[in-house]
Design a protein around this motif. Structure first.
Motif, mmCIF file in Angstrom:
data_model
loop_
_atom_site.group_PDB
_atom_site.id
_atom_site.type_symbol
_atom_site.label_atom_id
_atom_site.label_comp_id
_atom_site.label_asym_id
_atom_site.label_seq_id
_atom_site.Cartn_x
_atom_site.Cartn_y
_atom_site.Cartn_z
ATOM 1 N N GLN A 271 -41.206 58.007 -0.100
ATOM 2 C CA GLN A 271 -40.032 58.739 0.335
ATOM 3 C C GLN A 271 -40.367 59.580 1.560
ATOM 4 N N LYS B 282 -35.825 59.810 8.115
ATOM 5 C CA LYS B 282 -35.602 59.043 9.328
ATOM 6 C C LYS B 282 -34.700 59.820 10.269
ATOM 7 N N SER C 58 -35.061 58.918 3.494
ATOM 8 C CA SER C 58 -35.121 57.455 3.571
ATOM 9 C C SER C 58 -36.436 56.972 2.988
ATOM 10 N N ALA D 297 -38.700 53.326 8.785
ATOM 11 C CA ALA D 297 -37.736 53.432 7.690
ATOM 12 C C ALA D 297 -37.312 52.045 7.232
ATOM 13 N N ASP E 135 -34.753 49.924 4.101
ATOM 14 C CA ASP E 135 -33.625 50.045 3.182
ATOM 15 C C ASP E 135 -33.965 49.296 1.907
#
Length: 879
Positions: A379, A382, A418, A433, A435
């Motif tokens: 963790q 960004k 992010s 970063a 997703d």
């Protein structure tokens, strides 16, 4: 026996070399796949491959391996001729063929020993009989070695006149042989390569051949290749697909012209002194991937980059990249047992493979990419203005202050939490970063395209939905009507931000400088001067500021502020209001909001502006009072002949609406505006006292008469004035803020199984049975409605919920992480092929309106059924 192609009508004319010509033809016109390797890399290592082209059937065309190219041809030679002409940025390459598993192979002799070759020729041999590839026993790799001998004197070896794929003319011509003019060299010492399972099928080595001829010239083309090989001396294995090469050792000694050497090096696909043997454990069929897995290592390939694909070695336990030279030591530090054979093979692979190190500048994934498999996900944060990522908020703050200096707002507005990854554990390896929602998603999937194309439109939408009915309007707004006055500006968040900028005070970096500190100091001085005047005044004068006219002698009196912090807070409201009015008078103001100012008000605003911009600030306090006093007094409507009354003709009403406006387009609740009304009433009393001091001479020096005259215009009961309106608003807002709902009279039976509310009684036992039955039915309905995705929900034991939070969009559902992907249900529906909610047209994701409408109608019926069942769960009443 006669050799002919089993897939077409091709028959080679030269019978002695029929089998070799036939194999050349099958590889070029009927290969299952062609694997492309960069020139200079080991062809025996499958991970070195950069591209792969495949045929659908044995007689179909094969396409170009360059991404995005739609060129297809019946022969791979046409593809090899097409690439240097069309894709000039593609470097030299070599090709490995794989054949269809058809159980058919042309006849060929069995070679059980190496064949003597002329100097400078490559030698290929195999100890296995050529046979059809099969899943149980695929064909072996071919060992390859340069056959050379020590040179005692310079040799003159004529270079071949055979044109290369990049300069060979279209016409068909036979090239001269490349036979050396010296005696044959000694036979090279060959070695057997162990039999093992190949990752490719039936393979053959090739460099890009000459441009393709017409189909009717195929036979002569294959015979030409064979004749060149035979003239070069010696026969070759049937799987050999390489053409003649100059002796590398001879080239190093200056044999042949420099022009020919440069031409040969630029056109040959791959000249290797010695191909490394496959990295296998002796006596077994375990590949390098098996060795890496045994020592808890793995190879990570950045597959979004091609030609060549960057790769690095990583630890499976730590999930971080390693320097190739330190990989084995790192595995030993983890307690991994490495056999001597594995260590030798692994060391050879790590030295030969083109693996990245900590100093390598590896490409970072594009914005919004999913996590890279094999690297740890942590963790971090960004940046919202660039692709920078950081592991700590302090690092992000440093980045924002250096790279984005001057941005508005705190770091929380310019960065967001992010998931982050990095290639190596060192500080020099940058974070990027990722997703986590995109884990396992392909770029072309419907949900991935939704995240790229449609989700940003929803998350970045600035539209504000107005209330649909009066029931959605809070009680305070129904009285204040702020939302109707600013309705034209509340449709979009950008417009709200422009309107909010009117009351946003300047700083050292932004805003109008003379409306910043000079105006703030003037407001503070004005309140300090008012306090001094109140302290010098008689107590009766201060009673007039609380009640006018005075009807009793023992009434309350006005007390000026004595606390410096309170004075600064009250001065801030004056600063904000004055700033808002003066900004709207500036040219090119963005909000477009206009205050109902008279011409006299505009003149006084100009005088205040002049005083604030002057070097001598002694007159700013008086100019500020003269500017504020008419705005805090009742509006003179005696000259109004239109008869159209509106409370928005009062500037203070407009300023109250702007002060109560929030960033989300809502307005402050009742308990948050009572302080504003109290401050306005204080400033009105102070303005009355200040004005009374200015006109005390007109009343013979009687301050009481002068202040009473001013107070009767504003705070006298029964007149429309900003002061009286402010008192009414404050009383109503305070009532709303302090209102509490009293519980109704309720009786409970001694055993607690019956609860009576007025004339109705609830039976607890019947209610429990009904709820249990409804819970089962609703659970089944929710499972159907949620498409089985409710199982992914994780509900924490404790979820905070602030019931007093009235911010737009606030919900207890945002105070905990229930799903990794908050759009999990939408993802399931989009990816469900039976629903057909979306389609892709010209690489654009589009919704199917009919399917979406049908689906929404079905879901609406399901939810209606659930709600009806919830209503059925109302308390069972006992008559």
């Amino acid at each position: 026996m006669d050799a002919k192609c089993p897939h077409c009508l091709f028959v080679p004319e030269s019978q002695p070399g029929a089998s070799k010509a036939l194999l050349l033809h099958i590889n070029r016109f009927h290969c299952l796949s062609a694997t492309v390797f960069p020139r200079g890399l080991d062809l025996s290592i499958a991970s070195n491959a950069i591209a792969l082209s495949r045929r659908a059937t044995v007689t179909s065309d094969i396409g170009c391996f360059v991404p995005g190219c739609k060129f297809t041809a019946d022969s791979w030679r046409k593809v090899e001729s097409h690439v240097p002409k069309t894709h000039k940025d593609v470097p030299g390459f070599s090709t490995v063929y794989a054949g269809f598993n058809l159980g058919i192979t042309p006849p060929s002799p069995q070679l059980s020993h190496p064949v003597a070759r002329a100097p400078g020729r490559r030698v290929f041999w195999s100890s296995h009989t050529s046979r059809s590839p099969s899943p149980d026993q695929p064909p072996p790799f071919l060992a390859e070695e340069r056959a050379t001998r020590p040179r005692t004197s310079p040799l003159t070896i004529p270079s071949s006149t055979r044109n290369t794929p990049y300069d060979r003319p279209p016409q068909h011509s036979r090239s001269r042989s490349r036979s050396p003019s010296v005696s044959p060299s000694k036979r090279s010492t060959m070695f057997n390569s162990p039999s093992h399972s190949s990752p490719l099928g039936n393979i053959a080595w090739s460099r890009a051949p000459s441009p393709v001829l017409a189909m009717n010239e195929n036979a002569s083309e294959e015979e030409e290749d064979l004749s060149n090989e035979e003239e070069g001396g010696g026969s070759e294995d049937i799987n050999m697909q390489e053409e003649d090469f100059m002796d590398t050792e001879a080239a190093e000694e200056g044999i042949g012209s420099e022009e020919e050497e440069e031409k040969e090096s630029s056109t040959s696909s791959m000249v290797v002194e010695k191909v490394r043997q496959p990295l296998l454990v002796a006596g077994s069929e375990i590949s390098i991937d098996d060795i890496l897995d045994r020592v808890s290592l793995r190879i990570i390939r950045l597959e979004w980059v091609s030609m060549p694909c960057p790769q690095l070695v990583a630890c499976q336990s730590c999930q971080v990249g390693l320097n190739p030279k330190a990989a084995i030591k790192h595995a030993l530090d983890h307690g991994q047992h490495i056999t001597p054979a594995d260590r030798e093979n692994l060391s050879a692979y790590l030295e030969s493979a083109n693996l990245a190190t900590e100093k390598s500048k590896l490409p970072l994934p594009t914005h919004g990419s999913g996590p890279i498999d094999g690297l740890v996900v942590s963790q971090g944060f960004k940046c919202l203005h660039c692709n920078h990522a950081a592991g700590a908020i302090t690092t992000m703050q440093t980045h924002l202050s250096k790279m984005h200096r001057g941005l508005l707002g705190l770091y929380t507005k310019n960065s967001s939490p992010s998931a982050v990854q990095t290639y190596f554990a060192s500080k020099r390896s940058p974070l990027f970063a990722v997703d986590t929602v995109r884990t396992g998603l392909s770029v072309s999937s419907h949900y991935s395209m939704y995240l790229d194309q449609l989700a940003p439109l929803l998350t970045t939408s600035t539209r504000i939905n107005p209330p649909l009915s009066a029931n959605e309007v809070p009680p305070l707004l129904k009285v204040m009507m702020w939302h109707e006055h600013l309705a034209a500006h509340l449709k979009d968040r950008n417009n709200v931000a422009k309107l909010r900028a009117l009351t946003k005070l300047p700083t050292s970096r932004e805003g109008i400088s003379w409306l910043g500190n000079p105006l703030r100091l003037a407001a503070l001085a004005y309140l300090h001067d008012t306090r001094k005047k109140a302290q010098r005044a008689d107590l009766g004068v201060r009673c007039l500021l609380w009640e006018c006219p005075r009807v009793v002698q023992h009434g309350q009196y006005w007390q000026p502020l004595s606390n410096e912090e309170s004075i600064e807070g009250y001065a801030r409201l004056l600063h904000m209001w004055t700033h808002a009015i003066l900004v709207t008078l500036e040219p090119n103001e963005l909000s477009g909001y206009v205050f109902p100012l008279s011409e006299a008000d505009r003149v006084r605003a100009t005088d205040l502006k002049t005083a604030l911009r002057a070097t001598d600030q002694t007159g700013t306090v008086l100019a500020l009072h003269k500017f504020l006093k008419p705005l805090l007094y009742p509006l003179d409507r005696s000259k109004d002949t239109t008869g159209k009354f509106s409370k928005w003709d009062e500037v203070t009403e407009c300023l109250q609406a702007l002060t109560a406006l929030q960033d989300d387009g809502n307005f402050k609740p009742a308990h948050s505006v009572t302080q504003m009304f109290a401050q306005v009433a204080y400033h009105i009393r102070g303005a009355i006292l200040y004005e009374g001091y200015l006109h005390v001479r007109e009343f013979g020096g009687d301050l009481y008469k002068s202040v009473e005259h001013e107070a009767m215009q504003n705070i006298r009961p029964g007149i429309l004035s900003p002061y009286n309106s402010c008192l009414d608003y404050q009383r109503f807002a305070s009532a709303l803020a302090m209102a509490t709902n009293t519980a109704p009279t309720t009786r409970v039976s001694p055993d607690g199984m019956f609860i009576t509310f007025r004339e109705h009684t609830l039976g607890i036992a019947q209610w429990r049975l009904g709820l249990a039955r409804l819970a089962e039915e609703i659970d089944r309905d929710l499972t159907t409605l949620c498409h089985g995705q409710e199982a992914l929900l994780t509900i924490p034991d404790n979820i905070p919920d602030d019931w007093a939070n009235n911010d737009r969009g606030y919900s207890w559902t945002k105070n905990a992480n229930f799903l990794d992907d908050k759009r999990q249900l939408l993802r399931t529906m989009i990816e469900d092929p039976s629903l057909r909610l979306t389609r892709i047209e010209d690489d654009q994701l589009k919704f199917n309106p009919i399917a979406v409408w049908k689906f929404l109608h079905q879901q609406s019926l399901k939810k209606k059924t659930i709600f009806e069942k919830k209503k059925e769960g109302r308390p069972f009443l006992v008559k």
